[in-house]
Enzyme design. Structure first.
Site, short mmCIF file in Angstrom:
data_model
loop_
_atom_site.label_atom_id
_atom_site.label_comp_id
_atom_site.label_asym_id
_atom_site.label_seq_id
_atom_site.Cartn_x
_atom_site.Cartn_y
_atom_site.Cartn_z
N ASP A 16 0.84 -1.19 0.00
CA ASP A 16 0.00 0.00 0.00
C ASP A 16 0.88 1.25 0.00
O ASP A 16 1.82 1.34 0.79
CB ASP A 16 -0.91 -0.01 1.24
CG ASP A 16 -1.75 1.25 1.34
OD1 ASP A 16 -2.50 1.53 0.40
OD2 ASP A 16 -1.65 1.94 2.37
N ASP A 115 -3.89 2.54 -5.33
CA ASP A 115 -2.64 2.62 -4.56
C ASP A 115 -2.35 1.36 -3.74
O ASP A 115 -1.49 1.39 -2.86
CB ASP A 115 -2.68 3.84 -3.64
CG ASP A 115 -3.77 3.75 -2.57
OD1 ASP A 115 -4.71 2.94 -2.77
OD2 ASP A 115 -3.69 4.48 -1.57
N GLU A 116 -3.03 0.27 -4.03
CA GLU A 116 -2.85 -0.95 -3.23
C GLU A 116 -2.96 -2.19 -4.11
O GLU A 116 -3.89 -2.29 -4.92
CB GLU A 116 -3.89 -0.98 -2.11
CG GLU A 116 -3.65 -2.03 -1.05
CD GLU A 116 -4.58 -1.84 0.14
OE1 GLU A 116 -4.66 -2.77 0.97
OE2 GLU A 116 -5.24 -0.79 0.25
#
Length: 420
Positions: A16, A115-116
């Site tokens: 993350d 974003d992960e």
């Protein structure tokens, strides 16, 4: 006790990006996201505009978080304010994925959000060595190449990797959990909403059953959980034991369960007519997406959030199910108009949400013998959709979009609702 010998036990990592949006802006402007108070604001020209993201120093030093308003940010020489650059954020997300592809094949990556991502590092030992060191090497490359700090969690399955990240890794930078950690680390988690996959409403329902920690959940009677929650009760029980059978390369669920749109307004809308202008625009968008997919729905949901600034927030979310499915803009709009009239308390509106669910193939829609114009309306909508698909969303607009309350023209140049 649970027998884990037959359960998946692979080196799964969940990576993350720390404060992704503010980290991106910090990288673009050569700033240190860990030291500089940064806020990304939807529109810097409007004092009521919402804060979309805040760096750690902004949160810690000035108590400004996502959801605050521009007018709440103090005037301080160290604070840096930016408007979102969605195209840049997307480019950075793609650059992250390209780096991940250097270490594992595409089918071993499950992109969870912008974003992960989850990685299955099975078999990479021959190329990169110990999976733990491989993850740390990936984190180092993300920082060196893109100036993006990250946190990571590892576990024997996707659930445990995510829990290791959320509960421990986000504080330490990296954490690895195994099945041996379930009782000592996972079972202590409370309140239940801190566990991935359990929302506030589910937490309340579990609390009412006397379940307040993950340990309580894992040791509760499985049949009672299944009776109360159905299949979800079975999943909750086994998640309490750290068991997850998901695969990183599993396809996304086939078919869409709803079409929806949510819009945060850039100012307070004080009158019914103003609210209905944006509502009609949003109904047009939801209906068009359904028509493009040859889908129609029976349940229409309409939600309103009131202005926090003047009236302390609040709002309502109501649904209505029709006898026949529809993807007609005006049919959806008329239901929303009724729900607004029945539930609006008169306060200024700051956010609107609309969704169309209980979908079915539009070809299964029944023709109404008493509504001879139904097919003509559908054909007209098809022509309008075709024009917009070929020449852009603003090639054909309703007249209300040209009024001061309309937002369609302004939003047509945005990506994901924000500036590109």
């Amino acid at each position: 006790m649970m027998d884990y010998s037959k359960m998946p036990n692979r080196p799964i990592a969940c990576i993350d990006m720390m404060s992704f949006y503010t980290s991106c802006m910090a990288s673009l402007h050569n700033l240190d996201v860990q030291k500089v108070p940064i806020a990304i604001v939807a529109n810097l020209k409007q004092q009521g505009s919402v804060v979309l993201a805040a760096s750690p120093p902004m949160k810690k030093r000035f108590n400004i978080k996502t959801g605050n308003r521009l007018w709440e940010i103090p005037h301080h020489p160290e604070i840096r304010l930016f408007e979102p650059k969605m195209s840049y954020f997307i480019d950075m997300s793609m650059a992250i994925t390209e780096i991940l592809h250097k270490y594992v094949p595409a089918e071993a990556i499950h992109v969870y959000s912008i974003d992960e991502s989850f990685l299955d590092l099975t078999g990479t030992e021959r190329l990169w060595g110990d999976p733990v060191q491989t993850v740390k090497k990936i984190q180092a490359e993300l920082l060196e190449s893109l100036n993006l700090p990250s946190t990571a969690g590892m576990g024997p399955n996707m659930l445990m990797a995510k829990l290791a990240l959320d509960i421990e890794g986000k504080k330490t930078g990296f954490a690895k959990w195994s099945y041996d950690d379930v009782q000592t680390k996972l079972w202590n988690v409370s309140p239940l909403s801190e566990m991935w996959g359990i929302g506030r409403q589910t937490e309340k329902s579990l609390n009412a059953m006397g379940i307040f920690s993950v340990g309580d959940l894992a040791n509760f009677d499985l049949q009672q959980l299944e009776k109360r929650f159905g299949v979800m009760g079975n999943q909750l029980y086994f998640h309490g034991w750290g068991i997850d059978l998901s695969e990183t390369d599993a396809p996304l669920p086939q078919g869409q369960i709803s079409y929806g749109k949510n819009q945060m307004l850039m100012r307070d809308y004080n009158t019914r007519d103003e609210v209905m202008v944006v509502t009609l625009e949003m109904c047009e968008d939801v209906a068009k997406r359904a028509r493009d997919a040859s889908q129609a729905g029976r349940t229409i949901s309409f939600g309103i959030s009131y202005s926090n600034r003047a009236y302390g927030g609040g709002g309502f979310l109501r649904s209505r199910t029709l006898r026949e499915s529809t993807n007609d803009t005006m049919a959806i709009y008329n239901v929303c108009k009724e729900l607004f009239r029945e539930n609006h308390n008169g306060d200024p509106v700051r956010q609107i949400s609309i969704s169309l669910s209980k979908l079915e193939d539009e070809h299964s829609m029944q023709l109404d013998l008493f509504d001879t114009k139904k097919w003509q309306v559908r054909k007209l909508a098809a022509v309008m959709d075709d024009i917009q698909n070929r020449f852009g969303p603003t090639a054909l607009l309703r007249a209300v979009s040209l009024t001061d309350a309309g937002t369609a023209l302004k939003r047509s140049s945005l990506i994901g609702g924000h500036k590109g």
